[in-house]
Design a protein around this motif. Structure first.
Motif, short mmCIF file in Angstrom:
data_model
loop_
_atom_site.label_atom_id
_atom_site.label_comp_id
_atom_site.label_asym_id
_atom_site.label_seq_id
_atom_site.Cartn_x
_atom_site.Cartn_y
_atom_site.Cartn_z
N ILE A 259 0.85 -1.19 0.00
CA ILE A 259 0.00 0.00 0.00
C ILE A 259 0.89 1.24 0.00
CG2 ILE A 259 -1.69 1.34 1.30
CD1 ILE A 259 -2.94 -1.08 0.14
N ILE A 264 -1.88 1.33 -4.67
CA ILE A 264 -1.22 0.08 -4.34
C ILE A 264 -0.13 -0.21 -5.37
CG2 ILE A 264 -2.97 -1.24 -5.62
CD1 ILE A 264 -2.57 -3.51 -3.59
N THR A 346 0.71 -6.95 2.06
CA THR A 346 -0.76 -6.96 2.16
C THR A 346 -1.33 -8.27 2.69
OG1 THR A 346 -0.91 -7.66 -0.16
CG2 THR A 346 -1.04 -5.29 0.29
N ASP A 378 -4.99 -7.44 4.19
CA ASP A 378 -5.22 -6.01 4.39
C ASP A 378 -6.50 -5.61 3.66
OD1 ASP A 378 -5.18 -3.22 4.36
OD2 ASP A 378 -3.00 -3.11 4.17
N ARG A 380 -7.78 -2.82 3.15
CA ARG A 380 -7.71 -1.62 2.31
C ARG A 380 -7.51 -1.97 0.84
NH1 ARG A 380 -2.82 1.43 5.12
NH2 ARG A 380 -2.06 -0.72 4.99
N ALA A 381 -6.83 -3.10 0.60
CA ALA A 381 -6.51 -3.48 -0.77
C ALA A 381 -7.28 -4.70 -1.24
CB ALA A 381 -5.01 -3.76 -0.89
#
Length: 406
Positions: A259, A264, A346, A378, A380-381
């Motif tokens: 990230i 990314i 990640t 993760d 977020r990704a």
């Protein structure tokens, strides 16, 4: 004229180091072929060579002390020379013919002496002994190979009469023992501090999500046994796990990524970290460009790197740069568990110990070795659906490992 020597930057933006052992004494004649001291950094213990031939006039820190990079740690000159006037200090680069060498951290330390008669011991043991005025040279170690352990020091304290406290002395912020308590305070080593800081950062900054699958390990164990016989070498289960992960990482690149601000970074190289347990803490040696290795090459690299990492002989470069991590928590008997994602990646995949369980096969109950695999990712990704598709591919590759190994 006396010459000062400052603690150099030993790599990876080092801010401070901890003096583990002095390998010389004040007044000793030395040459540049001698070693000056051992310094514990975030990941390893480094031997620092003597920068000047001459006499050791002064050692500026005690074993167990933390010192900042750039601080003067030793002074050299002629025998009997005053340290009042010194030349400009130098760092380790002054001895290019004798490079700084990473070696195993003293875990466990051994109750032997150097050529100068200095007792070797872990920094935490030295610190407790120093706080209670215990001379380590008179302590008989009870640990492996005669090492002095914390219990050896505590045993002495149990039989030592209480000293008269010095008047008006301020209380230390962190004492070895707390009044009225049987608890024992033990400061973190440099490596433990680093582990603590990095795991805290990862847990604080990464929104962790976990998912798990159960693998029928029947074929996996059969293939592993056949490979051991065919290649005539030990085959760590992590090697087969990495081979199973690589096709999935290429198919789902978000799992081999970092990230960055606003997005990314999808890596085109596959540097696989392998979590390893040591007596001084967790380390993650990294197999660089694992996708370019055959199984034999991958196994050979693991059998070389992992023992050195456990013994703290791996270099900082071999312990950094991972893009994805595997963790064999089953090596210590765990059936299942989760792992914290290493900062800068990640995901991490954890594999437990295979256990015999009843399962339904074509309407019949059979006993099969079942392996639990857990993915920490993760959020977020990576969303849950993508994580499940990734795990489905991992399951296929582990239950039919021949396809992943071809």
């Amino acid at each position: 004229m006396a010459k000062e020597f400052r603690l150099p930057d030993l790599g990876s933006g080092l801010q401070e180091g901890q003096i583990v052992n002095w390998l010389v004494e004040v007044g000793q004649r030395v040459t540049t072929s001698d070693d000056l001291c051992e310094v514990e950094t975030e990941k390893a213990v480094i031997e620092i060579p003597v920068p000047y031939a001459g006499t050791v006039l002064e050692l500026k820190a005690a074993a167990g002390d933390s010192v900042e990079v750039g601080s003067v740690i030793a002074v050299f000159g002629d025998e009997g020379e005053s340290t009042g006037s010194t030349e400009a200090p130098v760092e380790a680069e002054a001895t290019p013919d004798k490079p700084v060498v990473a070696q195993a951290a003293p875990a466990p330390a051994v109750n032997t002496t150097t050529a100068t008669g200095r007792v070797k011991a872990m920094p935490s043991v030295r610190r407790i002994a120093r706080q209670h005025d215990i001379e380590l040279s008179g302590v008989a170690g009870s640990g492996r190979h005669g090492q002095i352990t914390r219990n050896d020091i505590l045993a002495i304290l149990d039989n030592k009469p209480a000293a008269t406290p010095a008047p008006a002395a301020p209380a230390a912020p962190a004492a070895a023992t707390r009044p009225g308590s049987s608890s024992q305070f033990e400061p973190f080593s440099m490596i433990r501090k680093t582990i603590s800081a990095r795991l805290s950062q990862a847990w604080r900054e990464i929104p962790h999500v976990f998912t798990r699958i159960e693998i029928d390990a029947t074929r996996l164990l059969v293939v592993r046994k056949a490979l051991i016989e065919e290649l005539d070498m030990k085959i760590p289960i992590e090697a087969i796990l990495i081979k199973a992960c690589l096709p999935a990482l290429k198919e789902f690149p978000a799992f081999n990524a970092t990230i960055v601000e606003g997005g990314i970074e999808l890596h085109q190289h596959y540097n696989i970290g392998v979590a390893a347990d040591t007596e001084t803490g967790l380390v993650v040696p990294v197999l660089k460009d694992a996708d370019r290795m055959s199984l034999r090459e991958l196994v050979a690299s693991m059998l070389d790197l992992l023992p050195r990492a456990v013994q703290r002989k791996a270099t900082p470069e071999e312990l950094s740069g991972g893009t994805f991590t595997v963790n064999n928590i089953g090596a210590l008997g765990n059936i299942s568990g989760t792992s914290i994602i290493p900062h800068g990646t990640t995901a991490i995949l954890s594999i437990g110990r295979a256990v015999q369980r009843p399962v339904a096969i074509d309407g019949e109950v059979e006993i099969r070795p079942i392996l639990e695999v857990t993915l920490s990712f993760d959020h977020r990704a990576i969303d849950g659906g993508l994580a499940q598709r990734f795990m489905n591919r991992i399951q296929e590759n582990l239950e039919e490992p021949v396809k992943a190994l071809l």
